[in-house]
Structures are given as structure tokens and as C-alpha cells.
Design an enzyme around this catalytic site. Structure first.
Site, PDB file in Angstrom:
ATOM      1  N   ILE A  10       0.835  -1.203   0.000  1.00  0.00           N
ATOM      2  CA  ILE A  10       0.000   0.000   0.000  1.00  0.00           C
ATOM      3  C   ILE A  10       0.873   1.257   0.000  1.00  0.00           C
ATOM      4  CG2 ILE A  10      -1.755   1.303   1.285  1.00  0.00           C
ATOM      5  CD1 ILE A  10      -2.851  -1.476   2.211  1.00  0.00           C
ATOM      6  N   ASP A  69      11.302   2.973   5.873  1.00  0.00           N
ATOM      7  CA  ASP A  69      10.960   1.555   5.991  1.00  0.00           C
ATOM      8  C   ASP A  69      12.264   0.836   6.335  1.00  0.00           C
ATOM      9  OD1 ASP A  69      10.370  -1.224   5.425  1.00  0.00           O
ATOM     10  OD2 ASP A  69       8.679  -0.557   4.218  1.00  0.00           O
ATOM     11  N   PRO A  73       2.544  -2.599   9.369  1.00  0.00           N
ATOM     12  CA  PRO A  73       1.701  -3.532  10.126  1.00  0.00           C
ATOM     13  C   PRO A  73       1.678  -3.193  11.613  1.00  0.00           C
ATOM     14  CG  PRO A  73       3.782  -4.575   9.532  1.00  0.00           C
ATOM     15  CD  PRO A  73       3.809  -3.204   8.935  1.00  0.00           C
ATOM     16  N   ALA A  77      -3.972   2.445   8.188  1.00  0.00           N
ATOM     17  CA  ALA A  77      -3.340   1.140   8.430  1.00  0.00           C
ATOM     18  C   ALA A  77      -4.061   0.419   9.575  1.00  0.00           C
ATOM     19  CB  ALA A  77      -1.863   1.340   8.717  1.00  0.00           C
ATOM     20  N   ARG A  78      -3.637   0.633  10.810  1.00  0.00           N
ATOM     21  CA  ARG A  78      -4.290  -0.001  11.957  1.00  0.00           C
ATOM     22  C   ARG A  78      -4.361   0.994  13.115  1.00  0.00           C
ATOM     23  NH1 ARG A  78      -6.268  -2.926   9.095  1.00  0.00           N
ATOM     24  NH2 ARG A  78      -6.161  -5.175   8.871  1.00  0.00           N
ATOM     25  N   GLU A 117     -11.980   0.096  17.569  1.00  0.00           N
ATOM     26  CA  GLU A 117     -13.072   0.277  16.600  1.00  0.00           C
ATOM     27  C   GLU A 117     -13.945  -0.981  16.510  1.00  0.00           C
ATOM     28  OE1 GLU A 117     -10.449   0.763  13.118  1.00  0.00           O
ATOM     29  OE2 GLU A 117     -11.182  -1.151  12.375  1.00  0.00           O
ATOM     30  N   HIS A 123     -13.273   2.507   8.700  1.00  0.00           N
ATOM     31  CA  HIS A 123     -12.424   1.405   8.206  1.00  0.00           C
ATOM     32  C   HIS A 123     -12.979   0.901   6.867  1.00  0.00           C
ATOM     33  CE1 HIS A 123      -9.522  -2.019   9.459  1.00  0.00           C
ATOM     34  NE2 HIS A 123      -9.532  -1.854   8.155  1.00  0.00           N
TER      35      HIS A 123
HETATM   36  P1  NAD Z   1       2.909  -4.790   3.573  1.00  0.00           P
HETATM   37  O1  NAD Z   1       3.241  -5.973   4.427  1.00  0.00           O
HETATM   38  O2  NAD Z   1       2.910  -4.968   2.086  1.00  0.00           O
HETATM   39  O3  NAD Z   1       3.897  -3.585   3.908  1.00  0.00           O
HETATM   40  C1  NAD Z   1       4.208  -3.185   5.190  1.00  0.00           C
HETATM   41  C2  NAD Z   1       5.549  -2.475   5.142  1.00  0.00           C
HETATM   42  O4  NAD Z   1       5.784  -1.907   6.430  1.00  0.00           O
HETATM   43  C3  NAD Z   1       6.718  -3.397   4.833  1.00  0.00           C
HETATM   44  O5  NAD Z   1       7.475  -2.882   3.746  1.00  0.00           O
HETATM   45  C4  NAD Z   1       7.539  -3.373   6.126  1.00  0.00           C
HETATM   46  O6  NAD Z   1       8.943  -3.495   5.902  1.00  0.00           O
HETATM   47  C5  NAD Z   1       7.171  -2.013   6.677  1.00  0.00           C
HETATM   48  N1  NAD Z   1       7.444  -1.854   8.105  1.00  0.00           N
HETATM   49  C6  NAD Z   1       7.418  -2.780   9.080  1.00  0.00           C
HETATM   50  N2  NAD Z   1       7.737  -2.217  10.272  1.00  0.00           N
HETATM   51  C7  NAD Z   1       7.971  -0.901  10.029  1.00  0.00           C
HETATM   52  C8  NAD Z   1       8.354   0.209  10.824  1.00  0.00           C
HETATM   53  N3  NAD Z   1       8.539   0.068  12.141  1.00  0.00           N
HETATM   54  N4  NAD Z   1       8.492   1.413  10.232  1.00  0.00           N
HETATM   55  C9  NAD Z   1       8.279   1.571   8.906  1.00  0.00           C
HETATM   56  N5  NAD Z   1       7.938   0.550   8.087  1.00  0.00           N
HETATM   57  C10 NAD Z   1       7.774  -0.659   8.637  1.00  0.00           C
HETATM   58  O7  NAD Z   1       1.484  -4.283   4.105  1.00  0.00           O
HETATM   59  P2  NAD Z   1       0.374  -3.496   3.270  1.00  0.00           P
HETATM   60  O8  NAD Z   1      -0.487  -4.489   2.552  1.00  0.00           O
HETATM   61  O9  NAD Z   1       1.022  -2.409   2.525  1.00  0.00           O
HETATM   62  O10 NAD Z   1      -0.526  -2.932   4.474  1.00  0.00           O
HETATM   63  C11 NAD Z   1      -0.121  -1.787   5.228  1.00  0.00           C
HETATM   64  C12 NAD Z   1      -1.101  -1.544   6.365  1.00  0.00           C
HETATM   65  O11 NAD Z   1      -2.406  -1.263   5.828  1.00  0.00           O
HETATM   66  C13 NAD Z   1      -1.297  -2.725   7.320  1.00  0.00           C
HETATM   67  O12 NAD Z   1      -1.349  -2.225   8.647  1.00  0.00           O
HETATM   68  C14 NAD Z   1      -2.678  -3.271   6.962  1.00  0.00           C
HETATM   69  O13 NAD Z   1      -3.259  -3.918   8.057  1.00  0.00           O
HETATM   70  C15 NAD Z   1      -3.391  -1.983   6.586  1.00  0.00           C
HETATM   71  N6  NAD Z   1      -4.594  -2.147   5.750  1.00  0.00           N
HETATM   72  C16 NAD Z   1      -5.659  -1.305   5.972  1.00  0.00           C
HETATM   73  C17 NAD Z   1      -6.803  -1.402   5.185  1.00  0.00           C
HETATM   74  C18 NAD Z   1      -7.987  -0.475   5.373  1.00  0.00           C
HETATM   75  O14 NAD Z   1      -9.078  -0.768   4.833  1.00  0.00           O
HETATM   76  N7  NAD Z   1      -7.847   0.640   6.062  1.00  0.00           N
HETATM   77  C19 NAD Z   1      -6.858  -2.373   4.165  1.00  0.00           C
HETATM   78  C20 NAD Z   1      -5.756  -3.200   3.954  1.00  0.00           C
HETATM   79  C21 NAD Z   1      -4.615  -3.070   4.747  1.00  0.00           C
END
Ligand code: NAD
Length: 327
Positions: A154, A173, A204, A231-232, A261, A293
Site C-alpha cells: 500500500i 521503511d 503492520p 493502516a491499523r 473500533e 475502516h
Molecule cells: P505490507 O506488508 O505490504 O507492507 C508493510 C511495510 O511496512 C513493509 O514494507 C515493512 O517493511 C514495513 N514496516 C514494518 N515495520 C515498520 C516500521 N517500524 N516502520 C516503517 N515501516 C515498517 O502491508 P500493506 O499491505 O502495505 O498494508 C499496510 C497496512 O495497511 C497494514 O497495517 C494493513 O493492516 C493496513 N490495511 C488497511 C486497510 C484499510 O481498509 N484501512 C486495508 C488493507 C490493509
């Protein structure tokens, strides 16, 4: 092949029927979640599909197994509602689903734009025929530095979306996505906090990222910073956000997720007494935009979740494995 679908929403039904036809499987469904009380509805089927509201613990899994169900898939990316280890021990194969990151990335950009253009206020004013401009002056993306935390699926799509706006893009990252080097500058966390006008979270929720946006982190950010969280909720300390808004250290918030939530978002709670005071307090600020969400919620994403779930179950039954197996 017979698949039973729990918790099927109206907006998923058409995709489920269409996919079942293409895959030549029989499906039946219920709007109920999978629980110990409903588990026997799937007796006589070979596989089960669920959503994230079903808590699939050892007791539920044991009952599924007793009913000769060996395959389970969740129509979600997250799978912390399933005891995958217990499933493994019982010989039940489990898969999650997938959808493209575009919907969440675009929603993120929308919240950024709504925040910097003060659109929540403009929308509210229009509803009472107040068409004044005072207090609505916004900013332009080309003049801003946007900091992206997390360059995964994302976060990197957000960078791609933003690259057309002409803003300066910083990314932090621990495992940088090198593909973004042409469009963004990778920096350390301190630099990102210190330099960004807008900060967006795409990482995450883990033990070490829980409440990473707290008083101390906000203190390191620019005055008037705009924070976006799609994200969360647990990544952010809501008390620190409130303090940040009250002191005007935070200029605006765009929040698609919020801590605690669960049980509120995705439900109609209009006539209930809600006990989440911090959420209610935060919502009333003119510069805080909160959504339920729903960043993921597009036609393409819902279709993909249904299709990948049913395809995984068919693949399990035909080949003993699938692309999204949780190991
Ligand atoms: P992803 O696993 O593809 O990417 C996550 C990235 O975060 C990775 O590149 C990882 O190296 C990096 N990361 C880990 N720890 C970190 C830190 N301390 N500082 C900076 N970067 C760090 O995940 P994604 O699919 O891109 O999802 C990202 C977030 O979006 C997740 O929390 C997921 O739960 C959330 N999400 C939300 C919705 C929504 O509807 N709002 C939908 C899907 C996903």
C-alpha cells in the site's frame, strides 16, 4: 465439490454465485458468522469460507473436523481471527485472500486532500447553506513534503499515486522498496518526522509498532503536521492525538482506523449508547476526518476477496495446496 459460505454480505453474493459457476462448485451460504452455534450449518460440505468477524478457535476447528471439513479460507487479508496452529494440528488447511492495494492507496490520498483543503468543514457548511470561505484556505500538494511510513504494497502504491502531484516524498521503511527510488527519498525516521508536512502510516501493527505515534513521536514532528492513518488503529496512541489536536501541534487528522473500533465500525449503532469517549471526542473537531475502516471497500477488492477465497478452496480440494496457504 460443495462449499459453505459464512457471513456472506449482500454485496458479495453476486460475485460468489458467478465464481461458483465458473469453478463448477455448489455453494450455499448464510449471513451468520461461523461460531460453535452455527458450525453445523456446514455439515455435508467439504470446505468453508468466512469473513473476519468469525473467531475460529480450537473448539470451532474441532467441530469442523468432526464434520469432515478439511479446508477453510477467509475472505480477508488478515487472519488473526483464526487459530492457524490449531488448524494445522487438526489437518485443516487454511488460506487467506488478496486484493490490489489501489483502493486503500487512493483512499489515503483522498484523506490527505480532504485534510489539506479543509473539506470536512466545507461539506458541513454546505449542508446548512453556509457558503462562506473564511477559515477554509487550504494548501497545495506541490508545496508540501509527504512522509510515508512503510513502503510495502500500500505504501508504495501511495507513493506512485502521489508522484503526479509534484510533492516532495520521503519514505521510511527498515526494508526499503528499492523500486521507489526514482519517486521518493528514503530517510531515517527522525528526518521523516522533522521534515514532513503530511505523514501517512502504511505499516503492520506488531508489538514494536504498537502506539509508535505517541507524545514523543508527535513532539518530533513539524507544527501543524497532518497525520493520516489508513493502516491499523493500534499504531497510534489516541490520547496523544487528542493532545496534539488540542494544542494545535497537529494541523489535521485523517483516520480510517482507530483503536477499539471493533464492535463499532461496520455496524449500525445509531440507537446504542457507545462507550468509546475518545473516539467521540476526537470526531467532533473541525479538522479531524474519520471514516469507518472502509479504505479497502471497493467493488474490485470485494470481488477479489470472494474469488480468491473460493479459488483457494477449490485448489485445496484438487491439488492439496493453494497460492494463499497459511503455513
Ligand atoms: P505490507 O506488508 O505490504 O507492507 C508493510 C511495510 O511496512 C513493509 O514494507 C515493512 O517493511 C514495513 N514496516 C514494518 N515495520 C515498520 C516500521 N517500524 N516502520 C516503517 N515501516 C515498517 O502491508 P500493506 O499491505 O502495505 O498494508 C499496510 C497496512 O495497511 C497494514 O497495517 C494493513 O493492516 C493496513 N490495511 C488497511 C486497510 C484499510 O481498509 N484501512 C486495508 C488493507 C490493509
Amino acid at each position: 465439490m460443495r462449499i459453505f459460505i459464512y457471513d456472506l454480505r449482500d454485496d458479495e453474493r453476486e460475485y460468489a454465485i458467478e465464481t461458483a459457476k465458473q469453478l463448477h462448485v455448489d455453494i450455499e451460504w448464510t449471513a451468520e458468522k461461523l461460531t460453535l452455534d452455527t458450525v453445523d450449518l456446514s455439515r455435508g460440505f467439504q470446505a468453508v469460507s468466512i469473513l473476519g468477524h468469525s473467531t475460529v478457535d480450537q473448539a470451532v476447528l474441532q467441530r469442523l473436523k468432526a464434520n469432515h471439513i478439511n479446508f477453510l479460507s477467509t475472505r480477508t487479508i488478515g487472519y488473526n481471527h483464526i487459530d492457524v496452529q490449531a488448524a494445522k494440528q487438526l489437518g485443516i488447511q487454511v488460506a487467506n485472500s488478496e486484493y490490489a492495494p489501489n483502493g486503500v492507496a487512493e483512499f489515503t490520498v483522498m484523506l490527505m486532500l480532504m485534510s489539506i483543503r479543509k473539506y470536512k468543514q466545507a461539506l458541513f457548511r454546505g449542508n446548512v447553506n453556509d457558503y462562506s470561505l473564511v477559515g477554509l484556505q487550504g494548501q497545495e500538494m506541490k508545496d508540501l513534503t509527504v512522509g510515508i511510513l512503510g513502503s510495502g504494497k500500500i505504501g508504495s502504491t501511495v507513493v506512485n499515486c502521489l508522484s503526479g502531484f509534484g510533492c516532495n516524498i520521503l519514505v521510511y521503511d527498515p526494508y526499503p522498496n528499492q523500486m521507489l527510488k526514482q519517486k521518493a527519498t528514503f530517510v531515517d525516521l527522525d528526518t521523516l518526522y522533522a521534515k514532513s508536512d503530511v505523514i501517512s502510516l502504511h505499516l503492520p501493527l506488531l508489538a514494536d509498532t504498537y502506539h509508535m505515534i505517541n507524545d514523543e513521536a508527535i513532539a518530533r514532528m513539524k507544527p501543524g503536521v497532518v497525520l493520516i492513518n489508513c493502516a491499523r488503529g493500534g499504531l497510534v496512541d489516541i490520547g496523544a492525538l487528542i493532545k496534539g489536536i488540542e494544542t494545535k501541534k497537529i494541523g489535521a487528522l485523517g483516520l480510517d482506523v482507530i483503536e477499539n473500533e471493533e464492535g463499532i465500525y461496520h455496524q449500525d449503532r445509531r440507537t446504542d449508547i457507545l462507550r468509546n469517549r475518545e473516539m467521540a471526542y476526537l470526531r467532533q473537531f473541525p479538522n479531524v476526518t474519520m471514516t469507518q475502516h472502509m479504505a479497502f471497500y471497493t467493488d474490485a477488492a470485494v470481488r477479489s476477496m470472494v474469488v480468491t477465497s473460493l479459488e483457494s478452496l477449490v485448489s485445496f480440494m484438487q491439488t492439496g495446496d493453494c497460492k494463499y496457504t497459511l503455513r
